[in-house]
Structure formats: structure tokens, C-alpha cells
Write a protein that holds these residues in place. Structure first.
Motif, short mmCIF file in Angstrom:
data_model
loop_
_atom_site.label_atom_id
_atom_site.label_comp_id
_atom_site.label_asym_id
_atom_site.label_seq_id
_atom_site.Cartn_x
_atom_site.Cartn_y
_atom_site.Cartn_z
N THR A 203 0.82 -1.23 0.00
CA THR A 203 0.00 0.00 0.00
C THR A 203 0.84 1.26 0.00
OG1 THR A 203 -1.92 -1.01 1.07
CG2 THR A 203 -1.63 1.37 1.36
N TRP A 204 1.86 1.34 0.84
CA TRP A 204 2.59 2.60 0.99
C TRP A 204 3.48 2.90 -0.20
CZ3 TRP A 204 0.04 5.19 4.21
CH2 TRP A 204 -0.63 4.54 5.26
N LEU A 205 3.95 1.86 -0.90
CA LEU A 205 4.70 2.08 -2.14
C LEU A 205 3.77 2.60 -3.23
CD1 LEU A 205 7.18 1.87 -3.95
CD2 LEU A 205 6.69 -0.56 -4.27
N VAL A 206 2.62 1.98 -3.38
CA VAL A 206 1.65 2.40 -4.38
C VAL A 206 1.15 3.81 -4.06
CG1 VAL A 206 -0.58 1.91 -5.46
CG2 VAL A 206 0.94 0.02 -4.83
N LEU A 207 0.91 4.05 -2.78
CA LEU A 207 0.40 5.36 -2.36
C LEU A 207 1.42 6.46 -2.62
CD1 LEU A 207 -2.12 6.61 -0.95
CD2 LEU A 207 -0.85 6.46 1.19
N GLY A 208 2.71 6.16 -2.45
CA GLY A 208 3.74 7.15 -2.72
C GLY A 208 3.71 7.61 -4.16
N ALA A 209 3.51 6.68 -5.10
CA ALA A 209 3.40 7.05 -6.52
C ALA A 209 2.09 7.77 -6.78
CB ALA A 209 3.50 5.79 -7.38
N PHE A 210 1.04 7.35 -6.10
CA PHE A 210 -0.27 7.99 -6.22
C PHE A 210 -0.19 9.46 -5.81
CE2 PHE A 210 -4.41 9.08 -4.26
CZ PHE A 210 -5.29 8.75 -5.28
N PHE A 211 0.61 9.75 -4.78
CA PHE A 211 0.77 11.13 -4.32
C PHE A 211 1.30 12.05 -5.41
CE2 PHE A 211 1.35 10.10 0.50
CZ PHE A 211 -0.02 10.05 0.64
N ILE A 212 2.14 11.52 -6.31
CA ILE A 212 2.75 12.35 -7.35
C ILE A 212 1.68 12.99 -8.23
CG2 ILE A 212 4.26 12.38 -9.38
CD1 ILE A 212 5.81 10.05 -8.09
#
Length: 445
Positions: A40-49
Motif C-alpha cells: 500500500t505505501w509504495l503504491v500510495l507514494g506514486a499515487f501522491f505524485i
């Protein structure tokens, strides 16, 4: 030079957050969380971009450029008109506003209607009330800071925090395993998921609303308006990131307990029902309605402000009436049809919006160079539009084959390398011409 007070700046930041945070922003992070599980947190980090970073930069870009029209004119005057109208139509009456009107009904009202009640009639009545309130709020854009910053946004935040706090008091469970592309290509999947929020495109629209809101507080100096816009964007960005993280956690924990659902609304329904019982449905309905209402008002306001500048024959208030009625009619088409159209359109214009923002951030170097802006957007647009046409079944075999061979094509980011090539080529031509001109001057002297 008069600056915005800290209190007013906070209210404008809260208002901007509420403009961004619609139902899509509410359902995508939980779905991302349940699908990503332990990643989740890896995917969310890219989502934040694409869901936080570029929207904030978009607000800054529009503020620094003194409007979207001025920014797009650096590419070409004809492009400026076509792209700006397309952005306002797609994020406004054709996609964004109808989606904001139908989504809370479909996700938080329809599932709880008795079998004896017609969904068609219920949707009509719901959208009548929803758009009537949206119309009333949109008639006075100078009052949006007080109405949204003081009332609607705090109410929305409180409701979301109550929902998330409940998940810590009554834990849902552990994160599950990542599925599909969330497991195999977590970064690229998260990056592309951010498109669906529409916020990078919305940021190009909301710049005019934020500017009006700041000016309504007595700020007239252009530098002060730009400075306040940047700070408001950062406040909104931080809030978005925090709320997205909380919702993604809720989705990941829900996925571990209930498994994978069809969409984020079902994920939230499972979670709130588990935590609060039947009252959870009421809580979720209120959250969805408030989130969509604030976004809808922002979109109606920004679109009406823009279209009223195109012609003197239709006033701002008449545009509000026209957009409200047309959006209500389209909302009654149903969410599924609206979403089926929105994804290809977003894939066509989102990369262009991203590159416009990137160019605007480096304009202190590019100095509004038409050749740099033009080539970058040309290379980006050819690929993104062709790719979007392919998604709706219109494939140009030669171009489609060429796009499929580009780097990152399998990840849905075929436009990235052409965009960089276009920018580099434009820079080489611009500075090459300047150096040649300088040499001629030296030679003549």
C-alpha cells in the motif's frame, strides 16, 4: 503591500482542499489500499505524485502565469482556446460535475433504497436537491471562502476522521496481499491511479476560483495573490496527503478482512458497517454528499467564470444556471456511463496538463518560449491522444504499433519519453538560435 492574514489563508487552503476532494478522492484511496495490501505505501507514494504533487503545482503554475489562458498561449493561441475549453468541459459539465452529482447517490443512497422505490425516480429527486444547493452556493463565488472554509470543509473533515478513528478503536485486521498490477508494477499503477482523481486538470480550473477568493479578502497586489495561492495550495496538498493515507490504510485493513470488492465505495461500506453498524451507512452518505457538493460548487464556479469571459452575451449567473441544469440532466444518465467516457478523455489530456505544469515550473529558464512549449506539448499530445483513441476502439495501426514500442508503453506511460524528447529538442533550437544571433551581433561589431 497587503498580505492575507493567517486565518484567511487557512480558510482559503481549506476551501481549496474541499474543491479538490470529491467522491472520486474518497473512493480511490481505499480501493488502492485493499488492492495493494502489503504494498500500500509504495503504491500510495506514486499515487501522491499525480493526485497531490501535480495538483498543488498546477495551482502554483496557474497563479504564476496569471491564468490558464496565459499559460496555454505560450504553446499557441489556437491551442490555448481548444485545450482550455476542452479542460473546462471535461472537468465540468461533460464529466466532472455530472459525476459529482450521481456518484454519492449510486454509492451511498441507492444500495439502501427499498425495492418498491424506483432508482430512476430517486436519482432524479436526489439530483434536483443536490444541484439546487450547488446552484445557490455557486451564485456568490465571493462568499465561498466563508461558506466552504468555515462550514462545509470542517464538517467533511470531522466526518472522515470519525470514520477513520473508528477503525483504530475497532480494528479491521491485517493488510492482505497485493493483487494484479498493484503487486507486479506498484509504482506505475499508483502513478496512473492518480489520474482518476482529475485533480491535476481541476487545479488548472480552480486557479481562477482561488484568485477570486483571495481578492475578495481585499488583496489586490499580484505578487501577494500569487504568494497566497502557493501557500493555500500547500495547505490543501498536506491535507489531501494525510486524508489519502488514512483512507488507504482503511482500505488495506478492510481488504484483509473482507477481501477484494468491485470499487472503493463498497470497501468503505464494508468498513463503516463493520465499525458502526447501520448508522455507518448514514455517516458514509453524509461524507459522500459533502465531498461531492464542495467539488461540484467549485467546478460550476470556475467553469462559469471562464465561459463568461468568452462572450458578453451570457452572464456569469446565466452560465451557472446553464451548467447546473445540463449537469443535472447528464447526472441522470447514471454513473457507469459517465465513468466509461471519463477514463479515455483523462488519458488524452492528463499528460498534456502535467507537461504544461512542468514547463510553467521551469519558465524562469524557458521564458515562455513558444518553440519549447510547442514541441513538448506536440510530442506529448500525439502519443496521449492516439493512446486514448485506441482505448475506445479507434486505432491507427502504424501509430499504435509505434507507441507500443516506446519505453514505458506497457505501464501506460508511453508519452513520457516523447515529452522529454520534445522538450530537449525545443531547448536545443531555442538556445541554438540565441547563440547564433549572439555570434552575428559580435561579428557585425
Amino acid at each position: 503591500m497587503k498580505n492575507l492574514s493567517k486565518r484567511d489563508l487557512t480558510l482559503v487552503g481549506l476551501m481549496l482542499f474541499s474543491l479538490f476532494f470529491g467522491a472520486g478522492n474518497l473512493i480511490f484511496p481505499p480501493f488502492l489500499g485493499q488492492s495493494s495490501g502489503e504494498k500500500t505505501w509504495l503504491v500510495l507514494g506514486a499515487f501522491f505524485i499525480t493526485a497531490v504533487g501535480f495538483p498543488v503545482l498546477g495551482v502554483i503554475a496557474v497563479a504564476k502565469s496569471n491564468g490558464l489562458t496565459n499559460l496555454t498561449k505560450r504553446v499557441n493561441p489556437i491551442f490555448a482556446t481548444i485545450f482550455t475549453v476542452l479542460v473546462y468541459l471535461s472537468i465540468g459539465p461533460c464529466l466532472g460535475i455530472p459525476r459529482a452529482g450521481s456518484l454519492p447517490f449510486e454509492m451511498a443512497v441507492a444500495p439502501y433504497l427499498p425495492d418498491s422505490v424506483s432508482n430512476v425516480l430517486a436519482l432524479l429527486l436526489y439530483t434536483l436537491v443536490f444541484f439546487a444547493v450547488s446552484y445557490w452556493l455557486s451564485l456568490s463565488p465571493n462568499k465561498l471562502v466563508d461558506r466552504m472554509g468555515k462550514v462545509l470543509t470542517p464538517a467533511l473533515l470531522v466526518l472522515i476522521l470519525v470514520m477513520v478513528a473508528g477503525s483504530f478503536i475497532k480494528p479491521l485486521g491485517n493488510y492482505g496481499a497485493a493483487i494484479g498490477e498493484y503487486g507486479t508494477s506498484p509504482f506505475f499503477k499508483g502513478f496512473l491511479e492518480g489520474y482518476l482523481t482529475m485533480d491535476t486538470i481541476a487545479a488548472l480550473n480552480f486557479g481562477i476560483v482561488i484568485s477570486l477568493a483571495i481578492r475578495s479578502k481585499g488583496i489586490s497586489d499580484e505578487k501577494a495573490v500569487v504568494s497566497a495561492s502557493i501557500k493555500a495550495g500547500l495547505i490543501a496538498g498536506v491535507l489531501l496527503a494525510v486524508i489519502y493515507a488514512l483512507l488507504a490504510h482503511l482500505g488495506a485493513a478492510s481488504g484483509g478482512r473482507f477481501g477484494i470488492t468491485e470499487n472503493g465505495a463498497q470497501t468503505l461500506t464494508n468498513a463503516t458497517t463493520y465499525i458502526f453498524g447501520k448508522p455507518g451507512a448514514i455517516l458514509l452518505a453524509l461524507i459522500f454528499t459533502l465531498a461531492c457538493l464542495t467539488t461540484c460548487v467549485g467546478l460550476i464556479t470556475s467553469c462559469s467564470e471562464y465561459f463568461s469571459t468568452l462572450t458578453n452575451k451570457i452572464s456569469y449567473k446565466n452560465w451557472v444556471r446553464l451548467l447546473t441544469v445540463s449537469s443535472m440532466l447528464l447526472a441522470n444518465m447514471g454513473l457507469t456511463k459517465i465513468l466509461s467516457v471519463s477514463v479515455p478523455v483523462l488519458n488524452a489530456i492528463y499528460p498534456i496538463a502535467i507537461m504544461l505544469i512542468v514547463l510553467a515550473m521551469f519558465d524562469f529558464i524557458f521564458k515562455g518560449s513558444t518553440i519549447i512549449y510547442g514541441l513538448t506539448i506536440l510530442f506529448t499530445g500525439v502519443v496521449s491522444v492516439a493512446d486514448a483513441l485506441g482505448q475506445v476502439g479507434i486505432k491507427l495501426s502504424f501509430i499504435a504499433e509505434l507507441i507500443s514500442k516506446l519505453p514505458l508503453a506497457n505501464e501506460g506511460l508511453a508519452w513520457v519519453v516523447p515529452a522529454i524528447i520534445g522538450m530537449v529538442l525545443g531547448i536545443c533550437i531555442k538556445f541554438g538560435k540565441e547563440n547564433l544571433s549572439d555570434r552575428k551581433i559580435l561579428t557585425n561589431n
